[in-house]
Design an enzyme around this catalytic site. Sequence first.
Site, short mmCIF file in Angstrom:
data_model
loop_
_atom_site.label_atom_id
_atom_site.label_comp_id
_atom_site.label_asym_id
_atom_site.label_seq_id
_atom_site.Cartn_x
_atom_site.Cartn_y
_atom_site.Cartn_z
CD GLN A 139 52.48 44.03 49.04
OE1 GLN A 139 51.32 44.44 49.08
NE2 GLN A 139 52.77 42.75 49.26
NE ARG B 199 49.37 39.90 57.69
CZ ARG B 199 49.53 40.35 58.93
NH1 ARG B 199 48.48 40.59 59.67
NH2 ARG B 199 50.72 40.53 59.43
CB CYS B 200 45.56 35.85 50.11
SG CYS B 200 46.57 36.38 48.73
CD GLU C 245 50.79 35.98 53.00
OE1 GLU C 245 51.72 35.17 52.91
OE2 GLU C 245 50.21 36.47 52.04
N1 MCN Z 1 60.12 36.62 61.04
C1 MCN Z 1 60.89 36.15 62.07
N2 MCN Z 1 61.03 34.79 62.23
C2 MCN Z 1 60.43 33.91 61.40
C3 MCN Z 1 59.62 34.38 60.36
C4 MCN Z 1 59.50 35.76 60.19
O1 MCN Z 1 61.41 36.95 62.83
N3 MCN Z 1 60.60 32.59 61.56
C5 MCN Z 1 59.98 38.06 60.81
C6 MCN Z 1 60.64 38.46 59.51
O2 MCN Z 1 62.00 38.67 59.63
C7 MCN Z 1 59.86 39.68 59.09
C8 MCN Z 1 58.45 39.34 59.59
O3 MCN Z 1 58.61 38.38 60.65
O4 MCN Z 1 60.36 40.82 59.72
C9 MCN Z 1 57.56 38.72 58.48
O5 MCN Z 1 58.33 37.78 57.79
P1 MCN Z 1 57.80 36.77 56.66
O6 MCN Z 1 56.94 35.75 57.27
O7 MCN Z 1 58.99 36.34 55.90
O8 MCN Z 1 56.86 37.65 55.72
P2 MCN Z 1 57.29 38.82 54.73
O9 MCN Z 1 58.31 39.64 55.37
O10 MCN Z 1 57.54 38.28 53.37
O11 MCN Z 1 55.98 39.69 54.73
C10 MCN Z 1 54.91 39.42 53.85
C11 MCN Z 1 53.62 39.20 54.60
C12 MCN Z 1 52.48 39.36 53.67
S1 MCN Z 1 52.48 38.44 52.24
C13 MCN Z 1 51.48 40.25 53.92
S2 MCN Z 1 50.18 40.30 52.84
C14 MCN Z 1 51.52 41.10 55.09
C15 MCN Z 1 52.38 40.55 56.18
O12 MCN Z 1 53.56 40.11 55.69
N4 MCN Z 1 51.52 42.45 54.92
C16 MCN Z 1 51.89 43.24 55.99
N5 MCN Z 1 52.44 41.29 57.29
C17 MCN Z 1 52.34 42.65 57.22
N6 MCN Z 1 52.68 43.43 58.26
C18 MCN Z 1 52.63 44.77 58.13
N7 MCN Z 1 52.96 45.53 59.20
N8 MCN Z 1 52.27 45.37 56.98
C19 MCN Z 1 51.90 44.65 55.90
O13 MCN Z 1 51.56 45.24 54.76
CU1 CUM Z 2 48.29 37.62 49.24
S1 CUM Z 2 48.67 39.22 50.33
MO1 CUM Z 2 50.64 39.06 50.77
O1 CUM Z 2 50.99 37.66 49.86
O2 CUM Z 2 51.32 40.25 49.93
#
Ligand code: MCN
Ligand code: CUM
Length: 797
Positions: free
Chosen positions: A234, A381-382, A751
């Site tokens: 990641q 997802r913590c 998350e």
């Molecule tokens: N997004 C959006 N509009 C927003 C916020 C987000 O369209 N206001 C979209 C983003 O562009 C992105 C997705 O939603 O495509 C998730 O965005 P974001 O909230 O920024 O999270 P991350 O991309 O940083 O993803 C990390 C988060 C974590 S920490 C875990 S754990 C987790 C999760 O995402 N692991 C996943 N969701 C997952 N989903 C899949 N399919 N697989 C994982 O391993």
């Molecule tokens: Cu704590 S699980 Mo996500 O933050 O990768």
Amino acid sequence: GQVTATAEPAAGSRALDEVKIGGLGSSRPRVEDARFIRGRGNYVEDVTLPGMLHMEILRSPLAHARIKSIDTSAAWAIPGVKLVLTGEMAAQRNLAWMPTLSYDTQAVLATDKVRFQGQEVACVVAEDPYIAKDACDAIVVEYEALPPIVNPEQAVAPGAPLIRDDKSGQADNIAYQWEVGDKDGTDAAFAKADVVSKLRLHYPRSHPSPIENCGAVADFNNATGKLTVYMTSQAPHIVRAAVALIAELPEHLIRIISPDVGGGFGNKVPVYPGYVCAILCSILTAKPVKWIEDNTGNLSSTGFGRDMYLDSEMALTNDGKILAVRYHATTDQGAFFADAQPTKFKIGLVHSSFACYDVPVGHITAQGMYTNKAPGGVAYRCSFRVTEAMFFQERMIQAAADDLGMDQAEFRRRNLVRDDQFPYRTPFGFLTDSGQYLKCLQIGLDAIGYDDFLVEQAEARKQGRLLGIGISTMTEPLGAGNSREYDILGIKMFDSAELRVHPTGKAVLKIGAQTQGQGHETTFAQIVTHELGIPATDIVVEHGDTDHTPFGMGTYASRSTPVAGAATAMVARKIRAKARKLAAHLLEVSEEDVEWELGRFFVRGAESRGVTIQECAMAAYSNMPDGMEPGLENNAYYDPPNLTWPFACYIATVEVDPETGVWDVLRFVGVDDCGVRINPMIVEGQIMGGLTEAYAMSNMQFQTYDADGNLVGANYMDYLLPTAWETPGFELHEVVTPSPHHPIGAKGVGECAAVGGPAAYVNAVMNALRPTGVRNIDMPLLPDRVWHAAHTGQDVS
Ligand code: MCN
Ligand code: CUM
């Protein structure tokens, strides 16, 4: 006093329909799916290099034992075996131990003792993986069993064996102690309370279970000195930095490539012993070495989630105001403290609890213990243990409402932070950015038909039927950084983006974040589209190769949108600023007379005289003004001024069968406010996935250990994944409160549902059982636990 990057207001009448060209608010289909559904994805397992060898790991069968001897001669004798690596050999290269995220140490291969079942003891490299596996079985390890410690209580019991006898100065099994808040102020508030509500519970250990386990192909070229590692990570850039620091290799000669990643869920943030072994084996054999972990290896040795105990009290007035909260959290860290760095992430961000409630004062203490279990703690997802924070909070809220004899929705209404209180300083020092909490709650209550359900519930109770309704409302901090407060191994938490627009107006965006299924290739292009008006289909998003993408801290804690997404908007604005100069040149007016509308610059007062962003791009390579540097590309580093604070309200209704203890979800309503939604479909997918995982945790999923330290849940017959069949349907609603400090107003969402969801289910079952007097059943709410509670009126832990 926050620095904010404000969105430039849209001028003129927008020539392009933003949603149609795939900008903000467009539910454009995921571009990555085109290859996934055709079987054209490229995962680590798909990587095959010439001359590649295969590595397998020998794991400890015992939870706690001294290693008396390791005899590898029979393994070496098997034809096709190229290398048998033991801890002793790793120690000769100073690699028997490695640092963890918390500045603890973790064994790469055990030398002195094994400290959990499944710990890495030796590894074999052979011509094929089956030979390597057979050779692992041929290694003879003589163990002297030691008494195992399988929970925090045993860890601090008098006479407990010392697990970390490798650490000088470590005289007990305590990994850390920590506290936050105002103890005296909290004590004073409790002295004035009308009612003190207490609750104890355990959030059990669970596992993120990505579809693809960990794995790597390590390729050390002993002619060039370059190390290339394909791995399912990641955070490839942090891995490069960590490898440089741990293995003392030159960083510019390390290339980490994360190809397609088959799910991460926090499991793929750390560097595990398998990776270090694969690298060392490639160096020693001078061949590419592939290591693909099996399900049991993943379930028994890689980063778990939770395993935290709560002992809490809430001070209340009779009319339902929270005066203060205090709690003690005990964490079971396993054999090595591999959690997030305690000075920056406290014990994870557990003190983000009660951020959405107007709580004047609070105090949290925590203690973590070493046990003979696998290390980890920040996964699934913590968002750095925010999951526990919000579960504790929402269970405490429900218990308090019950103790007051007050309706749970009304109790929330009286204590949620109001819209006019932002930015709001929480009792534990966070500053929340924005929200409309009461509005979200009301939308949720209306959608579920709260008042009608209460009538139905009362009727059902008369017939002996147990209906329940559970609410969970929470705001959580997503998007670490800011560099002042957060770092990983000393590297500050910001992110970056590089954008290059080609002569024909097509663009490449490179980011340091790393998708694992979240759809960044789709959504990050949409941010560029929003800023520049280049259709999303004309933008390709690249990540996952440290040689070809800018530095980024990776994807976890739902930080990609808040941090890398912001960097993307900022770099696009730099491009637009240069394009404006090109437009002025092309239109033969001064820059001040040039106006912007999506995809096009035009002359103020003469709207029909304009040039498109694509024409500006061509001019950057063919017709730039005198003295202007050619080309249209730039980069941006973004250090967020604050975390983003999305809000969620989840409400479940359930029916519990008193005869069997089985509970069914009748309806589930979710109201999420993650600010501006880039791709609403992907956001809903994130929420549904999280609510499914929340359902799994509350209903069926846990990893437990027997008294000997054997892991129960080391395969997918024992550790259950929910299927579409048992997963309830979700009704989703939205509220949009833009983040005031994010360039496009977006907050993280990845998350939210897994963090806030579990309490909705558990609160619903507890609400159904309320007539029995039961206050708590620890997750998962298995039928036998529910049945026992319903029949005895006793809590079940
Ligand atoms: N997004 C959006 N509009 C927003 C916020 C987000 O369209 N206001 C979209 C983003 O562009 C992105 C997705 O939603 O495509 C998730 O965005 P974001 O909230 O920024 O999270 P991350 O991309 O940083 O993803 C990390 C988060 C974590 S920490 C875990 S754990 C987790 C999760 O995402 N692991 C996943 N969701 C997952 N989903 C899949 N399919 N697989 C994982 O391993
Ligand atoms: Cu704590 S699980 Mo996500 O933050 O990768």
